[in-house]
Write a protein that holds these residues in place. Structure first.
Motif, PDB file in Angstrom:
ATOM      1  N   ASP A   1       4.331  -9.215   9.338  1.00 28.92           N
ATOM      2  CA  ASP A   1       5.184 -10.247  10.113  1.00 28.92           C
ATOM      3  C   ASP A   1       4.668 -10.315  11.627  1.00 28.92           C
ATOM      4  OD1 ASP A   1       6.197  -7.630  10.268  1.00 28.92           O
ATOM      5  OD2 ASP A   1       8.227  -8.478  10.221  1.00 28.92           O
TER       6      ASP A   1
ATOM      7  N   GLY B   1       6.396   0.988   4.351  1.00 29.47           N
ATOM      8  CA  GLY B   1       6.463   0.237   5.737  1.00 29.47           C
ATOM      9  C   GLY B   1       6.460  -1.131   5.567  1.00 29.47           C
TER      10      GLY B   1
ATOM     11  N   HIS C   1       1.406   3.327   1.905  1.00 28.83           N
ATOM     12  CA  HIS C   1       1.844   3.929   3.250  1.00 28.83           C
ATOM     13  C   HIS C   1       3.317   3.539   3.327  1.00 28.83           C
ATOM     14  CE1 HIS C   1       0.518   6.111   6.747  1.00 28.83           C
ATOM     15  NE2 HIS C   1      -0.727   5.500   6.386  1.00 28.83           N
TER      16      HIS C   1
ATOM     17  N   ALA D   1       7.188  -1.436  18.424  1.00 31.12           N
ATOM     18  CA  ALA D   1       5.514  -1.518  18.830  1.00 31.12           C
ATOM     19  C   ALA D   1       4.851  -0.119  18.599  1.00 31.12           C
ATOM     20  CB  ALA D   1       5.464  -2.208  20.126  1.00 31.12           C
ATOM     21  N   TRP D   2       5.625   0.715  19.267  1.00 30.50           N
ATOM     22  CA  TRP D   2       4.925   2.052  19.266  1.00 30.50           C
ATOM     23  C   TRP D   2       5.119   3.197  17.999  1.00 30.50           C
ATOM     24  CZ3 TRP D   2       1.937   3.025  23.431  1.00 30.50           C
ATOM     25  CH2 TRP D   2       2.568   2.333  24.800  1.00 30.50           C
ATOM     26  N   VAL D   3       6.312   2.981  17.388  1.00 29.76           N
ATOM     27  CA  VAL D   3       6.681   3.641  16.350  1.00 29.76           C
ATOM     28  C   VAL D   3       6.340   3.441  14.819  1.00 29.76           C
ATOM     29  CG1 VAL D   3       8.672   4.536  15.167  1.00 29.76           C
ATOM     30  CG2 VAL D   3       8.764   4.744  17.793  1.00 29.76           C
ATOM     31  N   ARG D   4       6.234   2.128  14.500  1.00 26.35           N
ATOM     32  CA  ARG D   4       6.066   1.838  13.101  1.00 26.35           C
ATOM     33  C   ARG D   4       4.839   1.415  12.965  1.00 26.35           C
ATOM     34  NH1 ARG D   4       9.915   0.444   9.935  1.00 26.35           N
ATOM     35  NH2 ARG D   4       8.734  -1.081   8.827  1.00 26.35           N
ATOM     36  N   LEU D   5       4.160   1.309  11.684  1.00 24.54           N
ATOM     37  CA  LEU D   5       2.838   0.931  11.173  1.00 24.54           C
ATOM     38  C   LEU D   5       3.133  -0.657  11.658  1.00 24.54           C
ATOM     39  CD1 LEU D   5       1.906   2.744   8.093  1.00 24.54           C
ATOM     40  CD2 LEU D   5       0.614   2.461  10.286  1.00 24.54           C
ATOM     41  N   PRO D   6       2.262  -1.308  12.273  1.00 27.67           N
ATOM     42  CA  PRO D   6       2.313  -2.545  12.484  1.00 27.67           C
ATOM     43  C   PRO D   6       2.405  -3.407  11.137  1.00 27.67           C
ATOM     44  CG  PRO D   6       0.427  -1.901  13.668  1.00 27.67           C
ATOM     45  CD  PRO D   6       0.959  -0.739  13.005  1.00 27.67           C
TER      46      PRO D   6
ATOM     47  N   LEU E   1       8.379  -3.340   5.429  1.00 24.42           N
ATOM     48  CA  LEU E   1       9.846  -3.965   5.642  1.00 24.42           C
ATOM     49  C   LEU E   1       9.910  -5.496   5.432  1.00 24.42           C
ATOM     50  CD1 LEU E   1      12.266  -2.399   8.364  1.00 24.42           C
ATOM     51  CD2 LEU E   1      12.127  -2.359   5.945  1.00 24.42           C
ATOM     52  N   ALA E   2       8.962  -6.211   5.950  1.00 25.88           N
ATOM     53  CA  ALA E   2       9.036  -7.638   5.821  1.00 25.88           C
ATOM     54  C   ALA E   2       9.110  -8.145   4.342  1.00 25.88           C
ATOM     55  CB  ALA E   2       7.764  -8.628   6.395  1.00 25.88           C
TER      56      ALA E   2
ATOM     57  N   GLY F   1       5.326  10.594  15.371  1.00 25.79           N
ATOM     58  CA  GLY F   1       6.318   9.534  15.240  1.00 25.79           C
ATOM     59  C   GLY F   1       5.792   8.202  15.890  1.00 25.79           C
ATOM     60  N   LEU F   2       4.531   8.146  16.114  1.00 25.03           N
ATOM     61  CA  LEU F   2       3.850   6.875  16.790  1.00 25.03           C
ATOM     62  C   LEU F   2       2.623   6.255  16.011  1.00 25.03           C
ATOM     63  CD1 LEU F   2       3.904   8.463  20.336  1.00 25.03           C
ATOM     64  CD2 LEU F   2       5.332   6.959  19.555  1.00 25.03           C
ATOM     65  N   ALA F   3       3.334   5.723  14.961  1.00 24.43           N
ATOM     66  CA  ALA F   3       2.262   5.187  13.811  1.00 24.43           C
ATOM     67  C   ALA F   3       1.560   3.853  14.437  1.00 24.43           C
ATOM     68  CB  ALA F   3       2.763   4.850  12.601  1.00 24.43           C
ATOM     69  N   GLY F   4       2.489   3.315  15.558  1.00 28.21           N
ATOM     70  CA  GLY F   4       1.853   1.809  15.880  1.00 28.21           C
ATOM     71  C   GLY F   4       0.883   2.189  16.841  1.00 28.21           C
TER      72      GLY F   4
ATOM     73  N   GLY G   1       0.371  -1.420  17.803  1.00 32.63           N
ATOM     74  CA  GLY G   1       1.507  -2.041  17.954  1.00 32.63           C
ATOM     75  C   GLY G   1       1.635  -2.766  19.234  1.00 32.63           C
TER      76      GLY G   1
ATOM     77  N   ASP H   1      14.392   2.325   6.926  1.00 34.93           N
ATOM     78  CA  ASP H   1      13.087   2.158   6.297  1.00 34.93           C
ATOM     79  C   ASP H   1      12.870   3.857   5.947  1.00 34.93           C
ATOM     80  OD1 ASP H   1      10.573   1.949   5.488  1.00 34.93           O
ATOM     81  OD2 ASP H   1       9.817   1.220   7.197  1.00 34.93           O
TER      82      ASP H   1
ATOM     83  N   ARG I   1       0.944  -1.332  -0.089  1.00 38.30           N
ATOM     84  CA  ARG I   1       0.137   0.111  -0.006  1.00 38.30           C
ATOM     85  C   ARG I   1       0.970   1.390  -0.184  1.00 38.30           C
ATOM     86  NH1 ARG I   1      -5.688  -0.695   2.312  1.00 38.30           N
ATOM     87  NH2 ARG I   1      -6.063  -2.907   2.020  1.00 38.30           N
TER      88      ARG I   1
END
Lengths: 326, 326
Positions: free
Chosen positions: B51, A6, A4, B43-48, A8-9, A196-199, B226, A24, A2
């Motif tokens: 994986d 991110g 967005h 867990a906080w920072v990245r888009l989940p 990475l996997a 900076g807290l997308a999770g 996350g 990233d 998508r």
């Protein structure tokens, strides 16, 4: 993948994982996040109550400069709002100003609407118009005054202007959040990118009563987690952090431009959270960077584009410079 | 106030806040939560990413005993699933086994279906049947074998049996998660109740491919935070904690029954996470407890019922005993 970024996997599947780990740069997320404070046990343990949610919404109202007449609601990420909003209009004609974040057109289409991607605010012929401001990925800015005037025209026709301000923290002068509450305007804000807290999954919609109350009922109770409510409330109330962060992102963005220019890449546009490069060798460059463990954002529909987020530190900048040399 | 209880702010508005603080017995949430570990910054920072979500889903599959043929998906709370599920059937006739958690009937009605609350599994005449097992608030248990056989009958008719196992951790013998994946069965699980982390917003659906893939697309990417992914993965993999917690809840539930009985209250049913009392003085008792800072769960449609969650410690039990004496 998508828009967005991110993924990475997926990148690791394709390129393997480099010795120094991945850098990233495929997202527009601030690499220097708001420091997560120790949370009261209640945030984890209890169902989020109306009182804590109200405190969050007051902080958001103040941070975004929305008037008291606006209804503000929180969602688990602005993506949730982008997905649900189209279900609150009867089937209609929708214009999405683009090219832009692909989820807008996708979600309106999925809900059965007729969607056209248009280059500028249309004169007429559409019931809903969606503008991302500043735009992703090219950073195009529409003046706030133009958008507010346009929303008033839409309102007179019973139409709606949706303004996605996912990256507006770095260009506060273009935000129309101050006009939220007027008929015909719905503003979307993202918490995770600038902070900076997308999770964390936190986003907001600001608008007039009717639509916003329907959206709120649709999202249901307890859609937002206790930690998101607590951290969002603290971060949105921290004006000093926001000021310092704006300056830091502005400097980092200028440094990234200089680095890209030094390697013959010209920046087409962007915001202080991402830069868009246009080059004939975008495809080859994406591959070369990937093989060196640097993930940029490529665009299927725009093979000459490559978007870069901010390198998080000097080492990452050096690796990017090395990879661009090769 | 919704059936979930937990409306402490509303209770404080009504009764004021007592000197010793509120004791909230209005929910069925384990008062001894899984200890929240220090979380990796990602867990906080990245888009989940896909994986980390896959790791969570594998842990859920194992913890719930679902076969590999089942599709398992995560949502920001099982409430989100209860809300969205009704939109994935054409308008039809729905039977909800009840009285039960009121959101089931409400959400199916809201999506346009014809809903009837029925006392037992119906012989026929319904396209969808919803059973909460063990039931909330009375704890009624339906044997797993009966439900699986019923799901097979529903499947032959193109129908669906939804089993809400929000409290099934304390009665694992009635769970049908082991049959998930068969046509005609959709199982809902809640993470926050047994693990005592309702603020986290995490729930699961287990079922067959077609329905589950539509639900997944509906929830969209990054619906779960996350921190929820990380904590859920750890907690669901911690079998020793689950075993100890089952024993602790069982003892606490027996102690609560004894305390209630000692004050002339007879327990109609429940699970080890909540006990349902039937008494002519339920209304007066709710008020008397409220004035002493203890929030129980009352039911508008059942004025003789009062539900109690587990007191978190000896001091809370003593305050409850004192309040029941008065």
């Amino acid at each position: 993948m998508r828009d967005h970024g991110g993924g990475l996997a997926e990148a690791a599947d394709r390129f393997g994982t480099p010795a120094g780990g991945w850098i990233d740069l495929s997202t527009g997320i601030n690499p220097w996040p708001y420091a997560v404070p120790a949370l009261a046990a209640d945030a984890w343990v209890r169902l989020p109550g109306r009182d804590s949610m109200d405190t969050l919404l007051r902080a958001a109202t103040r941070a975004y400069g929305a008037p008291d007449s606006a209804v503000v609601l929180a969602a688990p990420g602005s993506q949730a709002l982008i997905q649900r909003l189209p279900f609150h209009r009867d089937r209609c004609r929708v214009a999405v100003l683009g090219p832009t974040y692909a989820e807008h057109a996708r979600c309106w289409r999925l809900a059965g609407h007729e969607v056209e991607v248009v280059p500028t605010l249309p004169e007429g012929g559409f019931d809903v118009v969606v503008a991302t401001n500043p735009n992703n990925p090219d950073g195009r800015r529409l003046p706030a005054g133009d958008l507010v005037a346009f929303a008033a025209i839409m309102a007179r026709r019973g139409g709606l202007l949706v303004v996605d301000e996912a990256f507006a923290e770095v260009t506060p002068e273009v935000s129309v959040a101050g006009a939220a509450g007027m008929d015909g305007l719905c503003v979307l804000r993202s918490f995770g990118k600038f902070y900076g807290l997308a999770g964390l999954r936190l986003g907001f919609a600001l608008g007039a009563t009717g639509l916003l109350r329907r959206l709120e009922a649709d999202l249901g109770p307890w859609a937002v987690s206790g930690p998101a409510i607590e951290i969002g409330r603290l971060a949105l109330g921290d004006e000093a952090w926001a000021r310092t962060t704006r300056e830091r992102l502005s400097e980092a963005s200028a440094q990234l431009d200089a680095l890209l220019a030094a390697h013959g890449l010209s920046v087409l546009g962007g915001t202080d959270l991402y830069r868009l490069v246009e080059t004939d060798r975008a495809g080859a460059l994406f591959e070369a960077l990937g093989r060196r463990g640097i993930l940029a954002r490529a665009f299927d529909a725009h093979p000459r584009w490559l978007r870069f987020g901010l390198p998080p530190d000097a080492a990452a900048s050096a690796r990017l410079a090395d990879a661009l040399k090769a």
